[in-house]
Design a protein around this motif. Sequence first.
Motif, PDB file in Angstrom:
ATOM      1  N   GLN A 106       0.816  -1.231  -0.087  1.00 28.22           N
ATOM      2  CA  GLN A 106      -0.096  -0.054  -0.058  1.00 28.22           C
ATOM      3  C   GLN A 106       0.962   1.259   0.030  1.00 28.22           C
ATOM      4  OE1 GLN A 106      -3.618  -0.457   2.342  1.00 28.22           O
ATOM      5  NE2 GLN A 106      -2.949  -2.591   2.763  1.00 28.22           N
ATOM      6  N   CYS A 107       1.381   1.822   1.149  1.00 28.47           N
ATOM      7  CA  CYS A 107       2.322   2.986   1.246  1.00 28.47           C
ATOM      8  C   CYS A 107       3.785   2.408   0.892  1.00 28.47           C
ATOM      9  CB  CYS A 107       2.581   3.429   2.469  1.00 28.47           C
ATOM     10  SG  CYS A 107       3.327   2.551   3.875  1.00 28.47           S
ATOM     11  N   GLY A 108       4.041   1.091   0.587  1.00 28.92           N
ATOM     12  CA  GLY A 108       5.353   0.804   0.337  1.00 28.92           C
ATOM     13  C   GLY A 108       6.463   0.783   1.379  1.00 28.92           C
ATOM     14  N   PHE A 109       6.160   1.380   2.471  1.00 27.06           N
ATOM     15  CA  PHE A 109       7.074   1.423   3.565  1.00 27.06           C
ATOM     16  C   PHE A 109       7.909   0.223   4.018  1.00 27.06           C
ATOM     17  CE2 PHE A 109       9.400   2.523   7.500  1.00 27.06           C
ATOM     18  CZ  PHE A 109      10.321   3.590   7.297  1.00 27.06           C
ATOM     19  N   CYS A 110       7.139  -0.671   4.173  1.00 25.80           N
ATOM     20  CA  CYS A 110       7.658  -2.063   4.695  1.00 25.80           C
ATOM     21  C   CYS A 110       8.182  -2.925   3.563  1.00 25.80           C
ATOM     22  CB  CYS A 110       6.465  -2.947   5.475  1.00 25.80           C
ATOM     23  SG  CYS A 110       5.196  -3.402   4.213  1.00 25.80           S
ATOM     24  N   CYS A 146       3.638  -4.961   8.704  1.00 22.19           N
ATOM     25  CA  CYS A 146       3.028  -4.006   7.841  1.00 22.19           C
ATOM     26  C   CYS A 146       2.124  -3.300   8.206  1.00 22.19           C
ATOM     27  CB  CYS A 146       2.518  -4.663   6.551  1.00 22.19           C
ATOM     28  SG  CYS A 146       1.484  -3.405   5.275  1.00 22.19           S
ATOM     29  N   ARG A 147       2.122  -1.760   8.730  1.00 21.13           N
ATOM     30  CA  ARG A 147       1.338  -0.946   9.200  1.00 21.13           C
ATOM     31  C   ARG A 147       0.269  -0.733   8.449  1.00 21.13           C
ATOM     32  NH1 ARG A 147       3.690   2.961  13.555  1.00 21.13           N
ATOM     33  NH2 ARG A 147       1.567   2.856  14.178  1.00 21.13           N
ATOM     34  N   CYS A 148       0.144  -0.907   7.144  1.00 22.59           N
ATOM     35  CA  CYS A 148      -1.265  -0.734   6.354  1.00 22.59           C
ATOM     36  C   CYS A 148      -1.966  -2.005   6.361  1.00 22.59           C
ATOM     37  CB  CYS A 148      -0.521  -0.450   4.866  1.00 22.59           C
ATOM     38  SG  CYS A 148       0.174   0.899   4.555  1.00 22.59           S
TER      39      CYS A 148
HETATM   40  S1  FES Z   1       2.588  -1.050   2.812  1.00 20.44           S
HETATM   41 FE1  FES Z   1       2.461   0.286   4.169  1.00 20.44          FE
HETATM   42  S2  FES Z   1       3.620  -0.289   6.024  1.00 20.44           S
HETATM   43 FE2  FES Z   1       3.551  -1.907   4.630  1.00 20.44          FE
END
Ligand code: FES
Length: 175
Positions: A106-110, A146-148
């Motif tokens: 989703q946001c891609g951070f993880c 994953c926080r999303c």
């Molecule tokens: S995709 Fe957003 S924290 Fe995993």
Amino acid sequence: MRATQPVRLRANGVDYTGEAEPRTTLADFLRRQCGLTGTHVGCEHGVCGTCTLLVDGAAVRSCLLLAVQADGCEVTTIEGLADNSDRANPVLGPVQQAFADAMSFQCGFCTPGIVMSTVAWLDARPEGSDAPTDHEIREFLAGTLCRCTGYTSIVEGVRLAAARYSASEASAAAP
Ligand code: FES
Ligand code: FES
């Protein structure tokens, strides 16, 4: 007494030399001195898995490993998975491509940490293994956060990557 120590390592096939304080983590060294900002840092205490990369082929949480401990090591980060030899047409690594195809973010951070963990996990599976079950995939993913909370698509990405690994093993073994 020196406040910093020299660190030399090879990351994604490129040699880097820098100076690190004894407390500098490998994640910070790679991001700040090598410009490899694809490695993300979340919890900074070994829980979330976001900072995972490979050191001498093994998955490591780079927020827990000191840069000086990686001196002389071979490091692979998310930037090292793609083939960038043709800058105009980079080719993603198989796990990256599977995650892109399954929309496993989703946001891609993880994502960099989960991709690197998946690469290490699939590489460690014996050749010819049965496809991992969703239960096995979820058990493996328990070490990553994953926080999303988009875990369903992440499981799909790992399943797809595993299938492609098996297919490439089978074609490599074909006479
Ligand atoms: S995709 Fe957003 S924290 Fe995993
Ligand atoms: S940032 Fe390293 S495990 Fe969370």
